[in-house]
Design an enzyme around this catalytic site. Structure first.
Site: not given
Ligand code: NDP
Length: 247
Positions: A20, A151, A154
């Site tokens: 996202i 969760q 979460y």
């Molecule tokens: P992804 O797992 O695809 O990507 C997560 C991103 O966050 C990556 O760039 C990752 O970095 C970064 N990240 C993780 N931990 C840290 C940290 N401690 N410090 C800095 N950066 C960090 O996630 P999504 O795109 O699926 O999700 C994005 C957001 O949307 C999240 O908050 C998720 O909870 C929320 N969400 C997602 C849903 C879904 O269906 N996908 C549904 C509802 C909410 P790296 O690449 O280095 O790991």
């Protein structure tokens, strides 16, 4: 639809290199904003993102670590200027029923999903107040509203983001700063692809539109909320979930 913004404001997207976040970064870049994307450790994905998006302001730091956020933001501001728009998107899951959840699973999720929102917002909000403009947009989740088995960590973090944002919205309303939340349902990204296929099939069957959401829908809403003209939308939570949970 792409539309160039009049003023190239500075946007920081946490977790902006994958899923996202990558779509948000790319969309904001295409609209003419100056975008910095952050990530945690997946250097390969960050490199691919840089090549594909043409965004070279990519920074690696842990959003759960206040000092690391301060150092990262100092580098971003040196390169791009003061942060006008913050998108708190970074998030992780560490699922487990509570009776089996470790303290580490709890801490990691609260740190990355909720402490991060305090850290990043705290570090940019003073400047936004002083300059009389700012947008803080945080990504929560359907499961912060509905609850979800496995969760507790979460859901607590994602519900916490909503309370935080309502309170901050009131504090900064008269200063030209808006604070909003997007609560996505199941969106097709690595996080959702990690769910076992047989479980995911059951999840999709329960979504009224019968499909997963796409990242573009979230990115377009971020662009709408970030818009300079849109100073009246604040303290709100927007559900993008295919009708799965009607709050
Ligand atoms: P992804 O797992 O695809 O990507 C997560 C991103 O966050 C990556 O760039 C990752 O970095 C970064 N990240 C993780 N931990 C840290 C940290 N401690 N410090 C800095 N950066 C960090 O996630 P999504 O795109 O699926 O999700 C994005 C957001 O949307 C999240 O908050 C998720 O909870 C929320 N969400 C997602 C849903 C879904 O269906 N996908 C549904 C509802 C909410 P790296 O690449 O280095 O790991």
């Amino acid at each position: 639809m792409t539309r160039k913004v009049e003023k190239a404001r500075v946007v920081v997207v946490t977790g902006g290199t994958r899923g996202i976040g990558a779509a948000i970064s790319a969309t904001m870049h295409s609209f003419g904003y100056k975008v910095a994307a952050t990530y945690m450790g997946n250097d390969k994905a960050a490199e691919t993102f840089k090549e594909n998006s043409g965004i070279d302001a990519v920074y690696k730091f842990d959003v759960g670590d206040y000092d690391a956020c301060a150092a990262g933001l100092a580098l971003i501001e040196k390169k791009l200027g003061s942060v006008d728009i913050l998108v708190n998107n970074a998030g992780i899951t560490r699922d487990s029923f509570l009776h089996k959840m470790t303290q580490q699973q709890w801490r990691e999720v609260i740190s990355t999903n909720l402490d991060s929102v305090f850290n990043m917002s705290r570090l940019v909000v003073e400047g936004m107040r002083e300059r009389g403009f700012g947008r803080i947009i945080s990504i929560s989740s359907i499961n912060g509203l509905s609850g979800a088995m496995g969760q507790t960590n979460y859901s607590a973090a994602k519900a916490g983001i909503i309370g935080f944002s309502k309170s901050l919205a009131l504090e900064v309303a008269a200063k030209g700063v808006t604070v909003n939340v997007i609560a996505p349902g199941y969106i097709e990204t690595d996080m959702v692809r990690a769910i076992a296929p047989e479980i995911l099939e059951k999840i999709v069957a329960k979504i009224p539109v019968k499909k997963l959401g796409n990242v573009q829908g979230i990115a377009r809403l971020v662009a709408f909320l970030a818009d300079e003209q849109n100073g009246f939308t604040t303290g709100a939570t927007f559900n993008i979930n295919g009708g799965q949970y009607l709050a």
